[in-house]
Each structure stands twice: as C-alpha cells, then as structure tokens.
Design an enzyme around this catalytic site. Structure first.
Site, PDB file in Angstrom:
ATOM      1  N   CYS A  94       0.860  -1.186   0.000  1.00  0.00           N
ATOM      2  CA  CYS A  94       0.000   0.000   0.000  1.00  0.00           C
ATOM      3  C   CYS A  94       0.894   1.234   0.000  1.00  0.00           C
ATOM      4  O   CYS A  94       1.877   1.287   0.739  1.00  0.00           O
ATOM      5  CB  CYS A  94      -0.881  -0.011   1.248  1.00  0.00           C
ATOM      6  N   HIS A 136      -9.055  -3.673  -2.342  1.00  0.00           N
ATOM      7  CA  HIS A 136      -8.144  -2.850  -1.540  1.00  0.00           C
ATOM      8  C   HIS A 136      -8.635  -1.402  -1.472  1.00  0.00           C
ATOM      9  O   HIS A 136      -8.641  -0.779  -0.411  1.00  0.00           O
ATOM     10  CB  HIS A 136      -6.749  -2.922  -2.181  1.00  0.00           C
ATOM     11  N   GLU A 137      -9.066  -0.863  -2.624  1.00  0.00           N
ATOM     12  CA  GLU A 137      -9.444   0.556  -2.672  1.00  0.00           C
ATOM     13  C   GLU A 137     -10.794   0.807  -1.996  1.00  0.00           C
ATOM     14  O   GLU A 137     -10.950   1.817  -1.305  1.00  0.00           O
ATOM     15  CB  GLU A 137      -9.461   1.069  -4.117  1.00  0.00           C
ATOM     16  N   HIS A 140     -10.193   1.046   1.587  1.00  0.00           N
ATOM     17  CA  HIS A 140      -9.682   2.368   1.990  1.00  0.00           C
ATOM     18  C   HIS A 140     -10.836   3.320   2.297  1.00  0.00           C
ATOM     19  O   HIS A 140     -10.770   4.107   3.235  1.00  0.00           O
ATOM     20  CB  HIS A 140      -8.849   2.997   0.868  1.00  0.00           C
TER      21      HIS A 140
HETATM   22 ZN   LIG Z   1      -3.590   1.292  -0.194  1.00  0.00          ZN
END
Ligand SMILES: [Zn+2]
Length: 162
Positions: A94, A136-137, A140
């Site tokens: 990341c 993953h996004e 976030h």
């Molecule tokens: Zn990230």
C-alpha cells in the site's frame, strides 16, 4: 503536489463520504481527481489510489493508466456488487504503508458499480490484480487497511503497490 498520507493519519481510518451525483462535475471534485492522478503518477510502483490517501475523505479511487489502458480509471461511490467465492492469498502492499508488504486473502474476481468522472454509472468486472485493486481501494473508503488482515507482513521495496 499532494502528499500521500501514511498509516498514522486518521483520515485513513474514517468512513469516506459519498459524492453527490450533482457534485461530480464541480471544480472541487474534478480537482481532487486530477490531484489523485498526479499523486499516483509520482509513485513508480503505484497502481491505484484512494482519495483518503491524499487527505480527502470522499468515496473516489483511481487506477493507473499503466494497469488499464482504456477507461475506466476513475471510480466514484464504488460498490462491489459481486465477488467470487474463490479466494487466493495474494502479495499486497500500500502506498500509505510503506515499506510494508504482506499476503491478503482476496476474492480472485470482483465486479464494481461506480460513477465515472462525467457522472455516468457503469459496472466493471475484473480478475486477479484488478479484483485485488477493487477490494483494496473500497476498503480504503471504509477506513480499512490491508495490514489489518494481512499475514506475513514484512518490509519490502519495489513492485506494485495500491
Ligand atoms: Zn492502499
């Protein structure tokens, strides 16, 4: 130039706000998108970036044109509407958790529904790296970092980071 915030920053733990559809063409949102692309471009190993990573708690992520040559590169209010039951342990890093790297258990396919930078709704399905990016996004935008659930965390340098 926007700085990519690192993991101690509380903005990475906030639940990001939805963008009102009517605000998508606004100068503010278009500026944030431009700053996200610019910040991502500074990272040779970067493949995608979420708005909180440059300090904006709003639901947008962008993907590097190195990964997707054609559109879509901008995902506003993204929602994962389908995920494969099949999962795999994948190497993951990341841009906000440098220089750490680990293995995450992710669905190998995922479909996202989102608005593009013109306010047009679309759905896009991806496998492998793209499916990993989507998961993953979107994490976030919900204040979740991969290090929360990764195993075998270790310091590592080059390669792709999200
Ligand atoms: Zn990230």
């Amino acid at each position: 130039m926007s700085v990519i915030v690192q993991k101690e920053n509380p903005v990475l733990r906030a639940i990001s706000q939805k963008v009102a559809k009517a605000d998508i063409p606004s100068k503010h949102i278009q500026d944030v998108i431009a700053k996200m692309h610019a910040a991502l471009k500074t990272q040779i190993d970067g493949v995608a970036l979420a708005a909180p990573q440059i300090g904006y708690s709003i639901r947008i992520f962008v993907i590097s044109p190195n990964i997707l040559e054609n559109k879509p590169l901008v995902f506003i209010n993204p929602k994962i509407i389908k995920k494969s039951r099949k999962k795999a342990w994948l190497d993951e890093g990341c841009l906000s958790i440098r220089p750490w790297y680990g293995k995450t258990h992710r669905s190998v396919k995922a479909t996202v529904e989102a608005y593009d930078e013109n306010g047009k709704k679309f759905t896009y399905g991806g496998a492998d790296l793209l499916a990993q990016i989507f998961q993953h996004e979107v994490d976030h935008l919900d204040g979740i970092l991969f290090s929360d659930h990764a195993k075998e965390m270790r310091e590592y340098f080059p390669e792709k980071k999200l």
